[in-house]
Design an enzyme around this catalytic site. Structure first.
Site, short mmCIF file in Angstrom:
data_model
loop_
_atom_site.label_atom_id
_atom_site.label_comp_id
_atom_site.label_asym_id
_atom_site.label_seq_id
_atom_site.Cartn_x
_atom_site.Cartn_y
_atom_site.Cartn_z
N LYS A 111 -3.87 -2.60 -6.00
CA LYS A 111 -2.93 -2.76 -4.87
C LYS A 111 -1.71 -1.86 -5.03
O LYS A 111 -0.62 -2.17 -4.56
CB LYS A 111 -2.51 -4.22 -4.74
CG LYS A 111 -3.65 -5.15 -4.33
CD LYS A 111 -3.16 -6.56 -4.09
CE LYS A 111 -4.30 -7.45 -3.61
NZ LYS A 111 -3.84 -8.84 -3.35
N ASN A 112 -1.93 -0.75 -5.67
CA ASN A 112 -0.86 0.20 -5.94
C ASN A 112 -0.63 1.09 -4.71
O ASN A 112 -1.52 1.83 -4.30
CB ASN A 112 -1.26 1.04 -7.16
CG ASN A 112 -0.22 2.03 -7.59
OD1 ASN A 112 0.26 2.82 -6.79
ND2 ASN A 112 0.14 2.00 -8.86
#
Length: 202
Positions: A111-112
């Site tokens: 989820k970067n």
């Protein structure tokens, strides 16, 4: 890096002998910041060498490796991601080699924001022929977390660019058969239907 017994500090690497690291806060009144980030000593060194390269504007193979080490230590460093992209462009690098790099980051931090932004740049630069690889990359992320907003947003960009509307509808239908309460899949279905109906002048 911090736990790697084979890690060699940049100051001991012959290929970096011509560079002296620069403290990014030097000269900016940041010697006593209100809040400081507790970077490890190896990462502090990397930041100093990275800042020295930024000041010089160096874009080389060694700097590309430096950005790899920087991102390994802090995958949310947007400045490093952006400079990595600029280095890749300057070197006319084979962008498909970035697939392995981004997948390693995704395995640790799916989820970067910076990861997905970089992946989107890759997709746009490589064109629609890479659509299936991008959709698979998204699917792998969604298999791990069906609500990964970044993966869904990336799918929308890729599907829109490649025109794979029917394929996407079939994928979403499969997800809904597995879990009818998958709100993310319902949202994607609505997105696809909107476009498909618009193309039919509904």
């Amino acid at each position: 890096m911090d736990d790697d017994p084979d890690w060699v500090p940049y100051c001991q690497r012959t290929e970096w002998a011509d560079v002296t690291g620069i403290d990014a806060g030097a000269g900016r009144g940041d010697s006593n910041p209100v809040v400081s980030i507790a970077y490890s000593k190896p990462h502090q060194e990397l930041k100093a060498y990275f800042h020295a390269c930024l000041v010089k504007g160096e874009k080389s193979e060694r700097v590309l490796q430096l950005t790899s080490d920087m991102i390994a230590g802090n995958s949310a460093d947007y400045t490093t991601w952006q400079y990595r992209w600029e280095v890749l462009q300057e070197l006319h690098a084979d962008l498909t080699q970035e697939y392995d790099f981004t997948r390693r980051i995704a395995d640790e931090s799916a989820k970067n924001y910076q990861l997905w932004n970089h992946r989107r740049k890759l997709a746009k630069a490589l064109g629609p022929d890479t659509a299936q690889a991008e959709l698979q990359f998204c699917k792998d992320a969604l298999d791990a977390d069906a609500k990964n907003y970044h993966a869904w947003a990336h799918r929308q960009v890729v599907v829109s660019a490649a025109g794979h509307w029917q394929q996407e509808m079939e994928y979403v239908q499969q997800l809904l058969q597995e879990d009818v309460r998958n709100n993310s899949a319902w949202n994607q279905r609505f997105f696809v239907l909107q476009v498909m109906m618009a193309s039919l002048n509904y």
